[in-house]
Structures are given as C-alpha cells and as structure tokens.
Design an enzyme around this catalytic site. Structure first.
Site, PDB file in Angstrom:
ATOM      1  N   ALA A   1      30.069  18.456 -21.535  1.00 44.78           N
ATOM      2  CA  ALA A   1      30.403  18.663 -20.128  1.00 44.78           C
ATOM      3  C   ALA A   1      29.211  19.286 -19.416  1.00 44.78           C
ATOM      4  CB  ALA A   1      31.624  19.572 -20.004  1.00 44.78           C
ATOM      5  N   HIS A   2      28.903  18.771 -18.224  1.00 49.66           N
ATOM      6  CA  HIS A   2      27.805  19.340 -17.457  1.00 49.66           C
ATOM      7  C   HIS A   2      27.857  18.783 -16.043  1.00 49.66           C
ATOM      8  CE1 HIS A   2      26.306  15.460 -18.798  1.00 49.66           C
ATOM      9  NE2 HIS A   2      25.429  15.471 -17.813  1.00 49.66           N
ATOM     10  N   ALA A   3      27.223  19.477 -15.136  1.00 45.90           N
ATOM     11  CA  ALA A   3      27.022  18.955 -13.790  1.00 45.90           C
ATOM     12  C   ALA A   3      25.547  19.135 -13.479  1.00 45.90           C
ATOM     13  CB  ALA A   3      27.915  19.675 -12.786  1.00 45.90           C
TER      14      ALA A   3
END
Lengths: 90, 148
Positions: free
Chosen positions: B65-67
């Site tokens: 998960a990452h932005a």
C-alpha cells in the site's frame, strides 16, 4: 532497448518491477534501459519503449501501443519476469 | 534513501481487518503512529486502489500500500501489518492478502534505493509466509533485517 514499468503512482510497485527487471536482464546478458513511470504519463514515458511491464489492471489504460505489454503477476518472481521477457524478446 | 527503519511501533501483528480498506487503514495508522504520515495518508492509499484496482497486491498474499509523496507524508516510513484473517483485495491471482506493507516517501528522488532493499527481502519466496506467521514484532524485524 527501452523498457518501462508502469504502476498507479510511479513509485513503489513500478520501482520493484524496474529493480527486478534490471537484475533479470543483467543475468540474461541483455542491455536495456528500464524506467518506472505512472499510468498518467504512460504515453510520454512509453512512446519509444519496446516493452511495458505492468499489472493486469493497467492494460486497458495503456491502450494501443507498439510496445509488447507484459503483465506481471508476482513482482518478486524473477523466474516469471525472466520467462516473460525472453518470450517477448523472441 | 535507504529503506525506512522499521520499529516495533510500525509493526502490527495479527490485526483483525473486516475488509481490504480496513487493512489499509490499519497500515496507515501504523505510519501515523511512528510520525511518518498524517491520518489522511490512509485515505490516499485507499484511493489509489479505488482508482487503479488491486494492483498493489504485487505477490501472493502481499499488498504494497502506498500513495504519492505529498502533504500527508511527514517522513519516509515503512509499516508492516499481518492479518489475523486474510482479506481479499479483488486481485485475480494474488489474493487473499495476509501481509500489508505500507510505504510513505517524501520524495520520488532516490526512493529506488529503498525499493531495491524491499526486492532483496521479498525476492526470497519464504519471506511472505514467514512474515504472515511471525508471532511478534521482533520476529518481523529479524526477517526484515536478515535479508536486507
């Protein structure tokens, strides 16, 4: 040869694809420039690429391209990457 | 940049998540707990998956998960959440997810160095099952540091 790894943000997952593709290509003795980019900049980033590495989710968004689009399932499986790169390179 | 250091506070073992959003939220809370991200970063990570699909499930059982870097990121950070019950993200091959890695980076420049370390760790196919089975944060730290 130019290869572009595409993901949603252009960081993280495409970075892993870039790193592992470089390792696999090195083992295969194939010279290539591998870059990572986000899906929003795919047109520019992949305009002169021979191969695009990505996930199934981005195939539609990548659209028509002269590059071979390789869908990678397990980003950490160098055998999968190696097999698919070799198949694409004929 | 080197891979952001894991601390016991950035590791959550056996979390109970009702769905993938909940799992990502828990991983975002861990980044917030160690001062790496504001609470809104979890929503940005969720939005990435809503917009682009479950591609973040990059290997069997593992979501990265990452932005993007931005105002919600305070410092480079990495969190690991293992789930008590695996949750589906909707990925055709790599579901269900047992381990969520959450990554926050302040700048795209130089982040590939830390990504290369992640590849070193996870190119070993035993890593994901070992993390999923880890009983405490020390066990996770041992796995992550032994292979980096």
């Amino acid at each position: 040869m130019k290869i572009v790894a595409i993901c949603g943000a252009g960081i993280g997952s495409s970075g892993i694809l870039k790193v592992n593709a470089e390792r696999v290509l090195h083992k295969l003795g194939i010279e290539a420039e591998v870059t990572a980019a986000d899906i929003a900049s795919v047109r520019l980033a992949a305009s002169d690429a021979q191969i695009i590495l990505t996930s199934a989710e981005f195939v539609d968004a990548i659209g028509a391209t002269n590059a071979d689009v390789i869908v990678v399932v397990n980003y950490f499986d160098q055998q999968e990457l190696s097999d698919k790169l070799l198949a694409a390179l004929g | 940049m080197p891979l952001p250091a894991l601390t016991p506070a950035s590791i959550v073992i056996g979390a109970t998540a009702v769905d993938w959003r909940d799992a990502v939220r828990i991983s975002g809370a861990a980044l917030t707990a160690v001062g790496s991200a504001k609470p809104g970063y979890a929503l940005e990570m969720i939005r990435m998956i809503e917009n682009h699909g479950p591609y973040v499930v990059i290997a069997p059982g593992l979501a990265l998960a990452h932005a993007r870097p931005g105002p919600e990121v305070l410092a480079d950070g990495l969190a690991i959440v293992t789930l008590k019950n695996p949750v589906p993200f909707g990925h055709p091959h790599n579901d269900p997810v047992r381990v969520v890695l959450a990554l926050a980076i302040t700048s795209i420049e130089g982040h590939l160095e830390s990504i290369a370390e992640l590849a070193n760790i996870f190119n070993d196919e035993k890593t994901i099952p070992a993390l999923a089975a880890a009983v405490d944060a020390d066990a996770v730290l041992a796995i992550m540091t032994a292979l980096a």
